[in-house]
Motif scaffolding. Structure first.
Motif, short mmCIF file in Angstrom:
data_model
loop_
_atom_site.label_atom_id
_atom_site.label_comp_id
_atom_site.label_asym_id
_atom_site.label_seq_id
_atom_site.Cartn_x
_atom_site.Cartn_y
_atom_site.Cartn_z
N ALA A 1 -30.00 16.12 78.83
CA ALA A 1 -30.82 16.85 77.86
C ALA A 1 -31.02 16.03 76.59
CB ALA A 1 -30.16 18.17 77.51
N PRO A 2 -32.27 15.79 76.18
CA PRO A 2 -32.50 15.17 74.88
C PRO A 2 -31.91 16.04 73.78
CG PRO A 2 -34.51 15.23 76.20
CD PRO A 2 -33.53 16.10 76.89
N MET A 3 -31.30 15.40 72.80
CA MET A 3 -30.68 16.14 71.70
C MET A 3 -31.20 15.65 70.36
SD MET A 3 -26.72 16.53 73.02
CE MET A 3 -26.44 18.10 72.18
N VAL A 4 -31.04 16.47 69.36
CA VAL A 4 -31.47 16.16 68.00
C VAL A 4 -30.25 16.26 67.10
CG1 VAL A 4 -32.88 16.97 66.06
CG2 VAL A 4 -33.82 17.00 68.38
N TYR A 5 -30.10 15.32 66.17
CA TYR A 5 -28.98 15.39 65.24
C TYR A 5 -29.38 16.20 64.01
CZ TYR A 5 -24.92 14.24 62.48
OH TYR A 5 -23.75 14.33 61.75
N ILE A 6 -28.56 17.19 63.70
CA ILE A 6 -28.77 18.06 62.54
C ILE A 6 -27.74 17.67 61.48
CG2 ILE A 6 -28.97 20.43 61.72
CD1 ILE A 6 -30.88 19.74 64.03
N SER B 1 -23.23 19.15 70.54
CA SER B 1 -22.27 18.08 70.76
C SER B 1 -21.69 17.62 69.44
CB SER B 1 -22.95 16.90 71.47
OG SER B 1 -22.10 15.76 71.50
N ASP B 2 -20.42 17.20 69.49
CA ASP B 2 -19.75 16.66 68.30
C ASP B 2 -19.72 15.14 68.31
OD1 ASP B 2 -19.02 19.20 67.16
OD2 ASP B 2 -17.49 19.37 68.71
N GLY C 1 -22.45 18.16 60.25
CA GLY C 1 -23.50 17.71 61.16
C GLY C 1 -23.10 17.85 62.62
N PHE C 2 -24.10 17.98 63.50
CA PHE C 2 -23.87 18.13 64.94
C PHE C 2 -25.15 17.80 65.68
CE2 PHE C 2 -25.39 22.05 63.12
CZ PHE C 2 -26.32 22.54 64.03
N TRP C 3 -25.04 17.54 66.96
CA TRP C 3 -26.19 17.36 67.85
C TRP C 3 -26.50 18.69 68.53
CZ3 TRP C 3 -28.72 12.72 68.11
CH2 TRP C 3 -28.03 11.58 67.68
N MET C 4 -27.79 18.95 68.76
CA MET C 4 -28.20 20.15 69.47
C MET C 4 -29.27 19.81 70.50
SD MET C 4 -29.68 23.82 68.05
CE MET C 4 -28.16 24.77 68.05
N GLU D 1 -35.15 13.43 58.02
CA GLU D 1 -33.70 13.23 58.02
C GLU D 1 -33.00 13.84 59.21
OE1 GLU D 1 -32.25 15.01 54.46
OE2 GLU D 1 -31.98 16.97 55.36
N SER D 2 -33.70 14.64 60.02
CA SER D 2 -33.01 15.33 61.10
C SER D 2 -33.57 15.11 62.49
CB SER D 2 -32.97 16.84 60.82
OG SER D 2 -32.16 17.10 59.71
#
Length: 368
Positions: free
Chosen positions: A69-74, A361-362, A99-102, A56-57
């Motif tokens: 930068a590659p990001m992951v959604y949390i 990121s939002d 939720g947010f991207w990191m 899911e994440s």
């Protein structure tokens, strides 16, 4: 907000000291007691089912910021934040975070180089020092630089961190150990010697921001809860180190059982269940929250963003922000801040060669 700027400096006798410049009075609010053990001292001065969670994440970001930068959604969720192991991380309390991207890894030298090339930005460690800010410091000592971990050649007590930190003139992100060192061949290592405003400036350029402390901890936990460490309950699962931390007799000799003495390239260790690398060890990471040891006693339950001001009873005049994750210097003897839920802190104008950051990121969540 008025505050105090602090700087590691050599005195005329070659003794490392900390020089601070007052910039007025700060509202400090109610003081709270902090245990003065070695683990607290190390951060007081700043320096210096899992399969379901992956499903899911671990989603790749469809948009790369200016830093590529590659990001992951949390995904947003509720979790238990903090730990009973340290006074300033109590009480353990329930927090809900949207939720947010990191960034999947810490900002690297290569990424920071692109930022500097595009903007001409000069980090705090590279800027000239104004004698008016440090009236009691000899002029010949007021030269740009930063704190570098410099291990002594003999065993020392752990009560005085200045025994292994040295203010090195010329040390900065381009020269991590000072003049003669460089980042050539180290482009994939985390950028270091980053003060808070340096990290914030990069994040703004990239179209992102720095994470809140709650966002950072949620991401580090990887969907797990109540484990001793972010990777589980064993310090060395299956006999292997899960993060870049210190092994050996601190601070004299790092035997590098984990494969690295000092900073490791990003993604050198396995990611957590969310697909994030190096959320523990390697380098400390800035968060956007001001630091107060008593904040958790009244922290909001929904999207906490930290207190409105900073207060550290060990350095009442210094403005500090939260740092998280520990570094390659954390170990069982000194500074066990790789324990899940533990906190760090740092004076906002200070950097070191074990301090970096990552961004969040939002942007809207993925649609797939």
């Amino acid at each position: 907000m008025n505050h105090k700027k602090c700087l590691f400096l050599f005195g005329t006798a070659g003794v490392l000291t900390v020089a601070c410049m007052d910039a007025g009075k700060q509202e400090t609010g109610q003081k709270s007691e902090v245990d003065r053990d070695s683990a607290v001292t190390c951060v007081a001065h700043g320096i210096p089912s899992r399969a379901a969670a992956i499903a899911e994440s671990k989603i790749a970001h469809s948009f790369l910021g200016s830093d590529d930068a590659p990001m992951v959604y949390i995904k947003g969720r509720t979790f238990q934040m903090g730990t009973d192991d340290f006074e300033d991380a109590r009480p353990v309390h329930e927090v809900t975070v949207d939720g947010f991207w990191m960034d999947e890894h810490e900002v690297t030298n290569a990424q920071f180089s692109r930022f500097v090339s595009a903007t001409g930005y000069q980090t705090v460690a590279e800027r000239p020092l104004d004698p008016k800010d440090f009236p009691n410091v000899p002029l010949d000592a007021l030269q740009p630089g930063s704190a570098v971990f410099t291990p002594p050649n003999h065993a020392v007590g752990l009560g005085n961190h200045l025994q292994w930190w040295q203010y090195v003139i010329g040390a900065n992100w381009r020269q991590p150990e000072g003049p003669g060192s460089s980042i050539k061949g180290r482009e994939n290592e985390p950028v270091v010697h980053i003060a808070y405003e340096d990290a914030a400036a990069f994040a703004k350029w990239a179209g992102k921001r720095l994470p809140t402390e709650a966002e950072w901890e949620l991401a580090a936990r990887g969907g797990a809860s109540n484990s001793k460490y972010y990777w589980g309950d064993e310090l060395k699962p299956k006999g292997r180190w899960a993060a870049n931390v210190y092994q050996g007799d601190f601070p004299v000799r790092d035997i590098a059982e984990d494969g690295y003495s000092g900073v490791a390239p990003v993604k050198s260790y396995s990611p957590n269940a969310f697909g994030l690398y190096d959320m523990d060890g390697n380098v400390w990471e800035w968060c956007s929250d001001y630091y107060r040891p008593d904040y958790y006693k009244g922290s909001p339950k929904k999207n906490p963003k930290g207190p409105t001001d900073s207060y550290d009873p060990m350095e009442p005049g210094a403005v500090k922000r939260v740092q998280r994750g520990g570094s390659f210097l954390c170990n069982e003897q000194y500074c066990e801040r790789y324990v899940a839920g533990s906190r760090g802190k740092g004076e906002i104008s200070s950097g070191s060669n074990n301090l970096g950051f990552r961004c969040v990121s939002d942007d809207p969540p993925p649609t797939n």
